[in-house]
Design a protein around this motif. Structure first.
Motif, PDB file in Angstrom:
ATOM      1  N   LEU A 123       0.835  -1.198   0.000  1.00  0.00           N
ATOM      2  CA  LEU A 123       0.000   0.000   0.000  1.00  0.00           C
ATOM      3  C   LEU A 123       0.874   1.254   0.000  1.00  0.00           C
ATOM      4  O   LEU A 123       0.563   2.234  -0.683  1.00  0.00           O
ATOM      5  CB  LEU A 123      -0.926  -0.017   1.215  1.00  0.00           C
ATOM      6  N   MET A 124       1.963   1.247   0.764  1.00  0.00           N
ATOM      7  CA  MET A 124       2.883   2.382   0.764  1.00  0.00           C
ATOM      8  C   MET A 124       3.438   2.618  -0.643  1.00  0.00           C
ATOM      9  O   MET A 124       3.507   3.764  -1.116  1.00  0.00           O
ATOM     10  CB  MET A 124       4.029   2.131   1.745  1.00  0.00           C
ATOM     11  N   ALA A 125       3.823   1.549  -1.327  1.00  0.00           N
ATOM     12  CA  ALA A 125       4.336   1.676  -2.694  1.00  0.00           C
ATOM     13  C   ALA A 125       3.256   2.220  -3.624  1.00  0.00           C
ATOM     14  O   ALA A 125       3.536   3.041  -4.512  1.00  0.00           O
ATOM     15  CB  ALA A 125       4.843   0.326  -3.190  1.00  0.00           C
ATOM     16  N   ALA A 126       2.006   1.794  -3.426  1.00  0.00           N
ATOM     17  CA  ALA A 126       0.898   2.278  -4.263  1.00  0.00           C
ATOM     18  C   ALA A 126       0.654   3.766  -4.047  1.00  0.00           C
ATOM     19  O   ALA A 126       0.320   4.497  -4.989  1.00  0.00           O
ATOM     20  CB  ALA A 126      -0.367   1.479  -3.960  1.00  0.00           C
ATOM     21  N   VAL A 127       0.822   4.226  -2.808  1.00  0.00           N
ATOM     22  CA  VAL A 127       0.668   5.650  -2.502  1.00  0.00           C
ATOM     23  C   VAL A 127       1.680   6.477  -3.288  1.00  0.00           C
ATOM     24  O   VAL A 127       1.344   7.505  -3.887  1.00  0.00           O
ATOM     25  CB  VAL A 127       0.826   5.883  -0.985  1.00  0.00           C
ATOM     26  N   LEU A 128       2.929   6.049  -3.292  1.00  0.00           N
ATOM     27  CA  LEU A 128       3.963   6.798  -4.004  1.00  0.00           C
ATOM     28  C   LEU A 128       3.729   6.772  -5.509  1.00  0.00           C
ATOM     29  O   LEU A 128       3.926   7.780  -6.197  1.00  0.00           O
ATOM     30  CB  LEU A 128       5.336   6.233  -3.657  1.00  0.00           C
ATOM     31  N   THR A 129       3.282   5.640  -6.016  1.00  0.00           N
ATOM     32  CA  THR A 129       2.981   5.556  -7.450  1.00  0.00           C
ATOM     33  C   THR A 129       1.818   6.485  -7.806  1.00  0.00           C
ATOM     34  O   THR A 129       1.855   7.179  -8.830  1.00  0.00           O
ATOM     35  CB  THR A 129       2.635   4.109  -7.839  1.00  0.00           C
ATOM     36  N   ALA A 130       0.797   6.531  -6.953  1.00  0.00           N
ATOM     37  CA  ALA A 130      -0.355   7.407  -7.201  1.00  0.00           C
ATOM     38  C   ALA A 130       0.046   8.875  -7.187  1.00  0.00           C
ATOM     39  O   ALA A 130      -0.573   9.705  -7.863  1.00  0.00           O
ATOM     40  CB  ALA A 130      -1.440   7.149  -6.154  1.00  0.00           C
ATOM     41  N   ALA A 131       1.091   9.197  -6.427  1.00  0.00           N
ATOM     42  CA  ALA A 131       1.576  10.579  -6.366  1.00  0.00           C
ATOM     43  C   ALA A 131       2.530  10.906  -7.505  1.00  0.00           C
ATOM     44  O   ALA A 131       3.015  12.039  -7.607  1.00  0.00           O
ATOM     45  CB  ALA A 131       2.273  10.827  -5.032  1.00  0.00           C
ATOM     46  N   GLY A 132       2.820   9.919  -8.370  1.00  0.00           N
ATOM     47  CA  GLY A 132       3.752  10.144  -9.460  1.00  0.00           C
ATOM     48  C   GLY A 132       5.201  10.031  -9.052  1.00  0.00           C
ATOM     49  O   GLY A 132       6.093  10.503  -9.761  1.00  0.00           O
ATOM     50  N   LEU A 133       5.466   9.395  -7.898  1.00  0.00           N
ATOM     51  CA  LEU A 133       6.824   9.214  -7.390  1.00  0.00           C
ATOM     52  C   LEU A 133       7.056   7.752  -7.027  1.00  0.00           C
ATOM     53  O   LEU A 133       7.201   7.415  -5.838  1.00  0.00           O
ATOM     54  CB  LEU A 133       7.051  10.084  -6.146  1.00  0.00           C
ATOM     55  N   PRO A 134       7.093   6.851  -7.980  1.00  0.00           N
ATOM     56  CA  PRO A 134       7.301   5.430  -7.637  1.00  0.00           C
ATOM     57  C   PRO A 134       8.585   5.246  -6.842  1.00  0.00           C
ATOM     58  O   PRO A 134       9.592   5.908  -7.098  1.00  0.00           O
ATOM     59  CB  PRO A 134       7.392   4.747  -9.012  1.00  0.00           C
ATOM     60  N   ALA A 135       8.525   4.380  -5.851  1.00  0.00           N
ATOM     61  CA  ALA A 135       9.687   4.149  -4.994  1.00  0.00           C
ATOM     62  C   ALA A 135      10.847   3.600  -5.810  1.00  0.00           C
ATOM     63  O   ALA A 135      10.700   2.626  -6.552  1.00  0.00           O
ATOM     64  CB  ALA A 135       9.325   3.178  -3.874  1.00  0.00           C
ATOM     65  N   ALA A 136      12.012   4.236  -5.663  1.00  0.00           N
ATOM     66  CA  ALA A 136      13.214   3.718  -6.305  1.00  0.00           C
ATOM     67  C   ALA A 136      13.838   2.614  -5.466  1.00  0.00           C
ATOM     68  O   ALA A 136      14.545   1.751  -5.991  1.00  0.00           O
ATOM     69  CB  ALA A 136      14.222   4.841  -6.514  1.00  0.00           C
ATOM     70  N   ARG A 137      13.572   2.644  -4.171  1.00  0.00           N
ATOM     71  CA  ARG A 137      14.122   1.636  -3.258  1.00  0.00           C
ATOM     72  C   ARG A 137      13.242   1.558  -2.027  1.00  0.00           C
ATOM     73  O   ARG A 137      12.775   2.576  -1.526  1.00  0.00           O
ATOM     74  CB  ARG A 137      15.550   2.028  -2.859  1.00  0.00           C
ATOM     75  N   VAL A 138      13.010   0.359  -1.547  1.00  0.00           N
ATOM     76  CA  VAL A 138      12.296   0.149  -0.283  1.00  0.00           C
ATOM     77  C   VAL A 138      13.224  -0.659   0.620  1.00  0.00           C
ATOM     78  O   VAL A 138      13.442  -1.851   0.394  1.00  0.00           O
ATOM     79  CB  VAL A 138      10.956  -0.590  -0.487  1.00  0.00           C
ATOM     80  N   ASP A 139      13.790  -0.004   1.611  1.00  0.00           N
ATOM     81  CA  ASP A 139      14.666  -0.679   2.567  1.00  0.00           C
ATOM     82  C   ASP A 139      13.821  -1.396   3.614  1.00  0.00           C
ATOM     83  O   ASP A 139      12.885  -0.807   4.171  1.00  0.00           O
ATOM     84  CB  ASP A 139      15.570   0.324   3.280  1.00  0.00           C
ATOM     85  N   VAL A 140      14.156  -2.638   3.900  1.00  0.00           N
ATOM     86  CA  VAL A 140      13.426  -3.431   4.892  1.00  0.00           C
ATOM     87  C   VAL A 140      14.426  -3.965   5.908  1.00  0.00           C
ATOM     88  O   VAL A 140      15.518  -4.415   5.553  1.00  0.00           O
ATOM     89  CB  VAL A 140      12.665  -4.604   4.226  1.00  0.00           C
ATOM     90  N   GLY A 141      14.067  -3.905   7.160  1.00  0.00           N
ATOM     91  CA  GLY A 141      14.897  -4.448   8.233  1.00  0.00           C
ATOM     92  C   GLY A 141      14.035  -5.116   9.281  1.00  0.00           C
ATOM     93  O   GLY A 141      12.821  -5.270   9.109  1.00  0.00           O
ATOM     94  N   HIS A 142      14.660  -5.486  10.388  1.00  0.00           N
ATOM     95  CA  HIS A 142      13.923  -6.146  11.462  1.00  0.00           C
ATOM     96  C   HIS A 142      14.635  -5.845  12.778  1.00  0.00           C
ATOM     97  O   HIS A 142      15.797  -6.241  12.963  1.00  0.00           O
ATOM     98  CB  HIS A 142      13.869  -7.656  11.223  1.00  0.00           C
ATOM     99  N   VAL A 143      13.969  -5.128  13.682  1.00  0.00           N
ATOM    100  CA  VAL A 143      14.620  -4.728  14.932  1.00  0.00           C
ATOM    101  C   VAL A 143      14.880  -5.919  15.847  1.00  0.00           C
ATOM    102  O   VAL A 143      15.677  -5.822  16.787  1.00  0.00           O
ATOM    103  CB  VAL A 143      13.784  -3.666  15.681  1.00  0.00           C
ATOM    104  N   GLY A 144      14.235  -7.060  15.560  1.00  0.00           N
ATOM    105  CA  GLY A 144      14.443  -8.253  16.375  1.00  0.00           C
ATOM    106  C   GLY A 144      15.867  -8.759  16.337  1.00  0.00           C
ATOM    107  O   GLY A 144      16.325  -9.421  17.285  1.00  0.00           O
ATOM    108  N   VAL A 145      16.600  -8.457  15.257  1.00  0.00           N
ATOM    109  CA  VAL A 145      17.991  -8.924  15.150  1.00  0.00           C
ATOM    110  C   VAL A 145      18.848  -8.250  16.221  1.00  0.00           C
ATOM    111  O   VAL A 145      19.555  -8.924  16.988  1.00  0.00           O
ATOM    112  CB  VAL A 145      18.546  -8.641  13.743  1.00  0.00           C
ATOM    113  N   PHE A 146      18.804  -6.934  16.283  1.00  0.00           N
ATOM    114  CA  PHE A 146      19.611  -6.222  17.285  1.00  0.00           C
ATOM    115  C   PHE A 146      19.128  -6.534  18.699  1.00  0.00           C
ATOM    116  O   PHE A 146      19.932  -6.691  19.623  1.00  0.00           O
ATOM    117  CB  PHE A 146      19.563  -4.720  17.034  1.00  0.00           C
ATOM    118  N   ARG A 147      17.809  -6.645  18.878  1.00  0.00           N
ATOM    119  CA  ARG A 147      17.284  -6.955  20.208  1.00  0.00           C
ATOM    120  C   ARG A 147      17.833  -8.284  20.707  1.00  0.00           C
ATOM    121  O   ARG A 147      18.199  -8.432  21.877  1.00  0.00           O
ATOM    122  CB  ARG A 147      15.757  -7.002  20.172  1.00  0.00           C
ATOM    123  N   ALA A 148      17.868  -9.278  19.829  1.00  0.00           N
ATOM    124  CA  ALA A 148      18.367 -10.603  20.215  1.00  0.00           C
ATOM    125  C   ALA A 148      19.847 -10.543  20.581  1.00  0.00           C
ATOM    126  O   ALA A 148      20.284 -11.173  21.557  1.00  0.00           O
ATOM    127  CB  ALA A 148      18.140 -11.597  19.081  1.00  0.00           C
TER     128      ALA A 148
END
Length: 387
Positions: free
Chosen positions: A142-167
């Protein structure tokens, strides 16, 4: 000097305001067709409610004042997400999945950057009641669709997980101060200082923490993380979640960053950020924040994202300006008044001149109504609005 505004606070003049409002309508309609219901939290709340589960960062960004009626401390919202979590947990009280969206001004004590406004217009969507990867997938898409609807398709979507550092922090038995220091160094990717801070830690946690800043890139990073990081159950679960997202979103430009820990004290799972050309910072951010509703009486899984509508409107390409029709005063002409009403019902901008007025300084008039042989015709006019 009475006309000067505070620093990093600005008016939105007609052209900017039109772009912001057009995007707002477009994006709220997009949320609606995806099943997200609009809510409108208040600008002010009791401070303890406003900051529930949000961490120290939001506390420092929140303007505070005293309520003249109750004597209690109030806060001007700096983030609408905790408010929406309160609405889901305490007011809606739904047991199944709830999809909510929102849009409104927030106020920050300090700007997020030198060029940022202290009064962003925050728009976002939140999904409550589902703890699985499918919910994370839905909000990222949905976030990617929002940017596309605004005429600014995402060039990159960074994904992480805070569980790694917590562990890793739990395995090392870090106290709160050391954990906070390491967190700041990882966010800054300050490897020399990180190496010094980790000097006394035992293996394999020491090597794992030093390796986190390098675990950034494409899907191959997840395989590298499996080799570099200790096989703690929490880390294995986090990496498998990221793999599932990569398989579920093959059409999005996903990359992975296991040292991206912004919002660490608020989020508890997958975190993500979208980037677009011409803007160095993330244009949209989100992540999973299960349990925030507990303070409001009901602990619920939750994930969502938000962005600054002002910034999005500034970056988005401006569409063609809609010209207006300049019309004579219709006070004494019933047929003309009827025609103006019909044109406006069709969505045309019609500027009706007042008695004695010869041109309009309002919306750009590129056409005019002129009477020819008893009929009103729409004809082009000069760019300055004169006949």
């Amino acid at each position: 000097m009475n006309w000067l505004l505070p620093e990093h606070i600005a008016d939105a003049l007609p052209s900017e305001a039109a772009r912001i409002e057009g995007l707002r309508r477009t994006l709220l309609d997009l949320f609606r067709v995806h099943g997200y219901e609009l809510v409108m939290p208040p600008l002010l709340e009791h401070l303890d409610s406003l900051l529930t589960g949000s961490g120290q960062d939001l506390k420092l960004r929140t303007f505070k004042l005293v309520d003249q009626l109750s004597g209690r401390t109030l806060g001007v919202r700096a983030d609408m997400t905790p408010q929406v979590a309160r609405i889901d947990a305490h007011l809606l009280n739904r047991w199944g999945v709830a999809r909510l969206c929102y849009c409104g001004s927030v106020l920050h004590t300090l700007p997020a950057s030198l060029a940022a406004s202290r009064e962003p217009i925050q728009i976002g969507a939140e999904l409550y009641g589902h703890a699985g990867v499918a919910a994370d997938r839905e909000v990222i898409r949905l976030m990617a669709a929002v940017l596309t609807a605004a005429g600014l398709p995402a060039a990159r979507v960074d994904v992480g997980h805070v569980g790694v550092f917590r562990a890793l922090a739990a395995a090392a038995g870090l106290d709160a101060d050391v954990e906070g220091t390491l967190l700041a160094l990882l966010q800054a990717k300050d490897v020399p200082s990180l190496r010094e801070c980790c000097r006394k830690l035992d293996e394999p946690v020491r090597s794992a923490l030093l390796g986190l800043p390098e675990l950034y890139g494409g899907v191959e990073i997840l395989a590298a993380a499996t080799r570099v990081l200790p096989a703690l159950p929490e880390i294995s679960t986090a990496l498998e979640t990221l793999r599932q997202l990569q398989r579920a979103l093959p059409d999005l430009p996903l990359s992975f960053d296991l040292a991206d820990l912004r919002g660490y004290h608020y989020h508890n799972g997958v975190v993500f950020a979208a980037y677009c050309p011409g803007f160095s910072s993330a244009i949209a951010r989100g992540g999973r924040y299960d349990g925030v509703g507990k303070a409001f009486g009901r602990e619920r899984p939750a994930t969502g994202f938000s962005l600054d509508l002002r910034e999005l409107a500034r970056l988005a390409a401006a569409g063609p300006e809609t010209g207006a029709i300049l019309a004579p005063c219709s006070a004494a002409d019933e047929a003309l008044a009827t025609l103006l009403a019909v044109l406006r019902q069709k969505g045309q901008i019609v500027v009706e001149m007042l008695p004695g007025e010869t041109s309009s300084e309002g919306p750009l008039c590129d056409r005019q109504l002129r009477e020819r042989d008893g009929q009103w015709l729409i004809e082009p006019i000069n760019r300055n609005g004169s006949p």
